[in-house]
Design an enzyme around this catalytic site. Structure first.
Site, mmCIF file in Angstrom:
data_model
loop_
_atom_site.group_PDB
_atom_site.id
_atom_site.type_symbol
_atom_site.label_atom_id
_atom_site.label_comp_id
_atom_site.label_asym_id
_atom_site.label_seq_id
_atom_site.Cartn_x
_atom_site.Cartn_y
_atom_site.Cartn_z
ATOM 1 N N ALA A 250 2.302 15.764 3.260
ATOM 2 C CA ALA A 250 3.379 14.761 3.371
ATOM 3 C C ALA A 250 2.997 13.388 2.815
ATOM 4 C CB ALA A 250 3.872 14.618 4.801
ATOM 5 N N ALA A 251 1.833 13.265 2.174
ATOM 6 C CA ALA A 251 1.457 11.971 1.600
ATOM 7 C C ALA A 251 2.458 11.534 0.526
ATOM 8 C CB ALA A 251 0.049 12.048 1.015
ATOM 9 N N GLY A 252 2.788 12.443 -0.391
ATOM 10 C CA GLY A 252 3.744 12.118 -1.440
ATOM 11 C C GLY A 252 5.135 11.873 -0.903
ATOM 12 N N ASP A 253 5.523 12.639 0.113
ATOM 13 C CA ASP A 253 6.849 12.459 0.715
ATOM 14 C C ASP A 253 6.944 11.115 1.426
ATOM 15 O OD1 ASP A 253 7.511 15.007 -0.164
ATOM 16 O OD2 ASP A 253 6.882 15.949 1.711
#
Length: 306
Positions: A250-253
């Site tokens: 979920a880093a990119g999200d």
């Protein structure tokens, strides 16, 4: 001013297996732990934006099952309007199995389920919503044809359209034509354009590729190197914050949701918004899980002030 955002996207229930290392082909290993949490790229991005103060609506599908009820309630707990989150009677709620190693790296296997049960009928009645929002975000865990139809409708109402082409696959020309901002990571960017983003010159060449296909604004997330941006206001690289990652899920999200919560519609504050988004993402990777790891605006501001 509070940004008003709609997310058309995927919803998954994530099950994470914690391992010391990834197995080799044909090898059986033991997991050290197992955990479940709400996730999916669309849901994660919506929650990230909502926790950073934006007003959110979600357009998507879940199954008529306990997982669907769980995900609907999870979004509502973050104040997200789920009026356009529909039930799919044919498919179960999307699911993801994540393997997480001791270095915080992961691999992910996704069952799309209801996410790919979407068709354009899902958009019925969304015109009233699109008249009120500033941004519409979508990803590639739902059908591109539905996204293209939604983006076309959004453009008719002056909405800024943001496409996260993940997981990377060929983009429909009609979707690119109605996309204002495209946000791939470095590997996705290379898959989409054939250009390895190993230098700023290559990144500028990538920006020209997307401009030639109708997209005026490009952001490429570069992991520990930061993020490259190219807009009519200029271009550059905003460095990443140096932290020890324990889970990159979920880093990119988080980056995309947090960014959109801060952006002006004309993208004139893109550099400042990127610093905020990078900080939010740096907090996410220091925590376990997808949605549970996403920080609030107060947490991001506190970290920026450190």
């Amino acid at each position: 001013m509070t940004n008003r955002i709609a997310v058309l996207g995927s919803i998954n229930v994530d099950t994470t297996y914690h391992v010391t290392r990834f197995p080799q082909p044909g090898e059986t290993i033991s997991a050290n732990d197992k955990s479940s949490a709400p996730g999916g790229k669309g849901a994660n991005q919506a929650v990230a934006a909502a926790r950073s103060g934006a007003q959110l609506s979600f357009i998507g599908m879940v199954g008529e099952d306990n997982e669907g009820k769980f995900m609907r309630e999870a979004l509502q707990e973050d104040g997200i309007d789920t009026k356009f989150l529909k039930n799919d009677p044919r498919h179960g709620t999307g699911a993801a199995v994540i393997t997480l190693d001791a270095n915080g790296q992961n691999d992910i296997m996704v069952y799309p389920g209801a996410n790919f049960g979407m068709d354009e009928s899902l958009l019925a009645g969304t015109e009233d919503l699109l008249e009120k929002v500033d941004f519409l975000i979508a990803q590639f865990e739902t059908p591109q044809a539905v996204t293209a139809a939604a983006f076309k409708l959004a453009k008719e109402h002056g909405v800024v359209t943001i496409l996260n082409p993940a997981p990377a696959k060929e983009i429909l020309p009609e979707l690119l034509a109605v996309t204002d901002v495209v946000i791939p990571n470095e590997s996705e960017s290379e898959v989409l354009t054939g250009i390895a983003v190993d230098s700023e010159e290559a990144m500028l060449k990538t920006a020209e590729y997307f401009k030639d296909h109708g997209v005026a604004n490009l952001l490429i997330t570069l992991g520990s190197r930061g993020v490259f941006y190219s807009t009519p206001h200029g271009h550059g690289i905003v460095p990443a914050f140096k932290v020890k990652a324990i889970d990159t899920t979920a880093a990119g999200d988080t980056f995309i949701g947090a960014l959109t919560s801060q952006l002006r519609k004309d993208l004139s504050n893109v550099a400042d918004a990127l610093v905020y988004a990078q900080r939010a993402s740096s907090l996410t990777v220091q925590r376990m899980g997808a949605m549970p790891s996403i920080p609030t605006a107060s947490e991001v501001q506190a970290a920026l002030n450190d």
